[in-house]
Design an enzyme around this catalytic site. Sequence first.
Site, PDB file in Angstrom:
ATOM      1  N   ASP A  89      45.349  34.067  48.557  1.00  0.00           N
ATOM      2  CA  ASP A  89      46.111  34.862  47.602  1.00  0.00           C
ATOM      3  C   ASP A  89      47.158  35.645  48.383  1.00  0.00           C
ATOM      4  OD1 ASP A  89      46.703  36.742  45.233  1.00  0.00           O
ATOM      5  OD2 ASP A  89      45.119  35.464  44.438  1.00  0.00           O
ATOM      6  N   HIS A  97      51.243  34.177  43.788  1.00  0.00           N
ATOM      7  CA  HIS A  97      50.147  34.682  44.612  1.00  0.00           C
ATOM      8  C   HIS A  97      50.080  33.956  45.958  1.00  0.00           C
ATOM      9  CE1 HIS A  97      48.330  37.429  41.693  1.00  0.00           C
ATOM     10  NE2 HIS A  97      48.562  36.519  40.763  1.00  0.00           N
ATOM     11  N   GLU A 109      50.354  34.075  36.683  1.00  0.00           N
ATOM     12  CA  GLU A 109      51.186  35.228  37.045  1.00  0.00           C
ATOM     13  C   GLU A 109      52.330  34.873  37.996  1.00  0.00           C
ATOM     14  OE1 GLU A 109      48.145  37.863  38.531  1.00  0.00           O
ATOM     15  OE2 GLU A 109      47.816  38.728  36.550  1.00  0.00           O
TER      16      GLU A 109
END
Length: 308
Positions: A109, A176, A240
């Site tokens: 991440d 990410h 995201e």
Amino acid sequence: VLGCNARLYNRKDVSLGPENYVLEITPEAVTLSAADDQGMLWGWQTLDQLRRQFGEKIPCMTISDGPAFPFRSIHIDVARHMQPISELKKMIDVAAYFKLNKLHWHISDDQGWRIESKAFPKLHEIGSRRKGDHFGTYRSDVEEGGYYTREEVKDFVAYCARRGIEVVPEIDMPGHVMAILAAYPHLSCFGDPVEVHTKAAISLDILCAGKEEVYEFVEKMLDDLLELFPGGWFHIGGDEAQIRHWEECDDCTRYMREQGIEDVYELYSRFVGRIASCVLSLGRTPIVWEGFPKKGHERIPKETIVIA
């Protein structure tokens, strides 16, 4: 009550479903019937739970049991908070005790990359370390990091398998990815140097969807990584991602023009679809978070598992 001289029997019963078992306890014997090894394992876990409750005086009973859900997962995020393998094994022991059968292992991440990579060693040399921890109310500027060697991963995956748990790794993309971009900044749209994040945040920097070398990198990275994970699933994230960033990228806009892609929402589906197809070609079923727009979703292979 089960007699102290009672014998233990395993019996294969093909009429039982996957992971199902029947545990019969009489004064003379304990008989565990199951169609597969998973069922046997869960039956012995139940017997162990009974022993913990009743000691050696287990009441006579018959338990017929099976899972309500085939996918029963525990999620462990070592990208943000790395745990030693010894601690992970303790968690797995508890998960198996409660008959969970999947580990969703979040290994990359913005805050860290956690597995030794033969194909791209800077991933673990650079991407595994950050300059501190600033999560919630915790504040530290002490360097934090580390990664698991390939041998440690193999040992851990085998440890999980012996306890009936399949490891499902996740490498989040195209968002990410700050740990990846810290190691290989040319994979972003603009190639600017970045650092591994020290706190929870959603970055504008994502993998460039217009550079062919990005797809080549991901395909080679996945091929290398999947040597360590023999299970049937691989999670490619997808959540995201700040895809509006692609509108400012010359490579992305050129790629969209050449491919007849109308906007970055369709480009996003194209990116996810291409990576999912790569996972399928490597013999795994791709999993993705339901973070992509419906536009162009027909480009996502139908075999892809989408999780809300």
